[in-house]
Design a protein around this motif. Structure first.
Motif, PDB file in Angstrom:
ATOM      1  N   LEU A  76       0.798  -1.219   0.000  1.00 46.64           N
ATOM      2  CA  LEU A  76       0.000   0.000   0.000  1.00 46.64           C
ATOM      3  C   LEU A  76       0.837   1.279   0.000  1.00 46.64           C
ATOM      4  O   LEU A  76       0.496   2.228  -0.686  1.00 46.64           O
ATOM      5  N   PHE A  77       1.908   1.310   0.793  1.00 42.15           N
ATOM      6  CA  PHE A  77       2.759   2.506   0.811  1.00 42.15           C
ATOM      7  C   PHE A  77       4.100   2.160   1.437  1.00 42.15           C
ATOM      8  O   PHE A  77       4.260   1.104   2.036  1.00 42.15           O
ATOM      9  N   GLU A  78       5.043   3.064   1.272  1.00 48.90           N
ATOM     10  CA  GLU A  78       6.349   2.920   1.928  1.00 48.90           C
ATOM     11  C   GLU A  78       6.943   4.296   2.183  1.00 48.90           C
ATOM     12  O   GLU A  78       6.681   5.246   1.445  1.00 48.90           O
ATOM     13  N   PHE A  79       7.709   4.371   3.242  1.00 43.10           N
ATOM     14  CA  PHE A  79       8.480   5.563   3.565  1.00 43.10           C
ATOM     15  C   PHE A  79       9.940   5.142   3.543  1.00 43.10           C
ATOM     16  O   PHE A  79      10.310   4.178   4.197  1.00 43.10           O
ATOM     17  N   LYS A  80      10.763   5.847   2.763  1.00 50.16           N
ATOM     18  CA  LYS A  80      12.179   5.507   2.683  1.00 50.16           C
ATOM     19  C   LYS A  80      12.996   6.770   2.486  1.00 50.16           C
ATOM     20  O   LYS A  80      12.473   7.806   2.095  1.00 50.16           O
ATOM     21  N   ASN A  81      14.291   6.661   2.765  1.00 47.17           N
ATOM     22  CA  ASN A  81      15.185   7.807   2.662  1.00 47.17           C
ATOM     23  C   ASN A  81      16.163   7.692   1.504  1.00 47.17           C
ATOM     24  O   ASN A  81      16.977   8.571   1.311  1.00 47.17           O
ATOM     25  N   THR A  82      16.115   6.603   0.751  1.00 47.38           N
ATOM     26  CA  THR A  82      17.080   6.426  -0.320  1.00 47.38           C
ATOM     27  C   THR A  82      16.803   7.364  -1.481  1.00 47.38           C
ATOM     28  O   THR A  82      15.659   7.696  -1.768  1.00 47.38           O
ATOM     29  N   LYS A  83      17.860   7.805  -2.117  1.00 46.83           N
ATOM     30  CA  LYS A  83      17.742   8.692  -3.264  1.00 46.83           C
ATOM     31  C   LYS A  83      17.535   7.828  -4.502  1.00 46.83           C
ATOM     32  O   LYS A  83      18.227   6.842  -4.695  1.00 46.83           O
ATOM     33  N   GLY A  84      16.578   8.169  -5.312  1.00 48.84           N
ATOM     34  CA  GLY A  84      16.323   7.414  -6.525  1.00 48.84           C
ATOM     35  C   GLY A  84      15.352   6.272  -6.298  1.00 48.84           C
ATOM     36  O   GLY A  84      14.767   6.130  -5.232  1.00 48.84           O
ATOM     37  N   PRO A  85      15.194   5.426  -7.308  1.00 53.89           N
ATOM     38  CA  PRO A  85      14.174   4.371  -7.251  1.00 53.89           C
ATOM     39  C   PRO A  85      14.640   3.075  -6.598  1.00 53.89           C
ATOM     40  O   PRO A  85      14.118   2.017  -6.888  1.00 53.89           O
ATOM     41  N   TYR A  86      15.628   3.119  -5.734  1.00 57.57           N
ATOM     42  CA  TYR A  86      16.138   1.903  -5.113  1.00 57.57           C
ATOM     43  C   TYR A  86      15.131   1.329  -4.134  1.00 57.57           C
ATOM     44  O   TYR A  86      14.510   2.044  -3.369  1.00 57.57           O
TER      45      TYR A  86
END
Length: 113
Positions: A76-86
């Motif tokens: 459903l969703f995600e929170f992440k800090n990585t730059k780009g589509p990783y």
């Protein structure tokens, strides 16, 4: 090459870019460094199901012993800090293509007579 990589690459107009200048041949800097280390912590809602059991007064009038409706969702969703589509859960192997998790929804009706 991905669009975001090109947009975040060094040029005369973009001197504070995240990535180095794109090169047509493989002559990149191979020295060990920490510039591109990223915080890969994340929070992802993998699946959720919500259901409702109708009261016996309603299901009994319909000649059913149980009546339930539900809706279910995947990725459903995600929170992440990585730059780009990783994707923090993906693992690239043997030069293979990494596909993102697909978001899906389903609805259902569970009836017991």
């Amino acid at each position: 090459m991905q669009k975001w990589f090109v947009e975040e690459s060094w040029s005369e107009d973009n001197r504070n870019a995240y990535f180095y200048r794109p090169l047509a041949r493989d002559t990149k800097n191979r020295q060990a460094q920490s510039r591109y280390l990223q915080d890969a912590s994340y929070l992802r809602m993998k699946n959720m199901t919500l259901g409702y059991d109708f009261p016996k007064a309603i299901s009994g009038k319909l000649c059913m012993s149980k009546l339930q409706v539900y809706i279910s969702g995947e990725n459903l969703f995600e929170f992440k800090n990585t730059k780009g589509p990783y994707d923090p859960e993906s693992a690239e192997g043997n030069g293979g293509v990494i596909y993102p998790f697909q978001r899906s929804f389903s609805i259902g009706l569970n009836v017991t007579f």
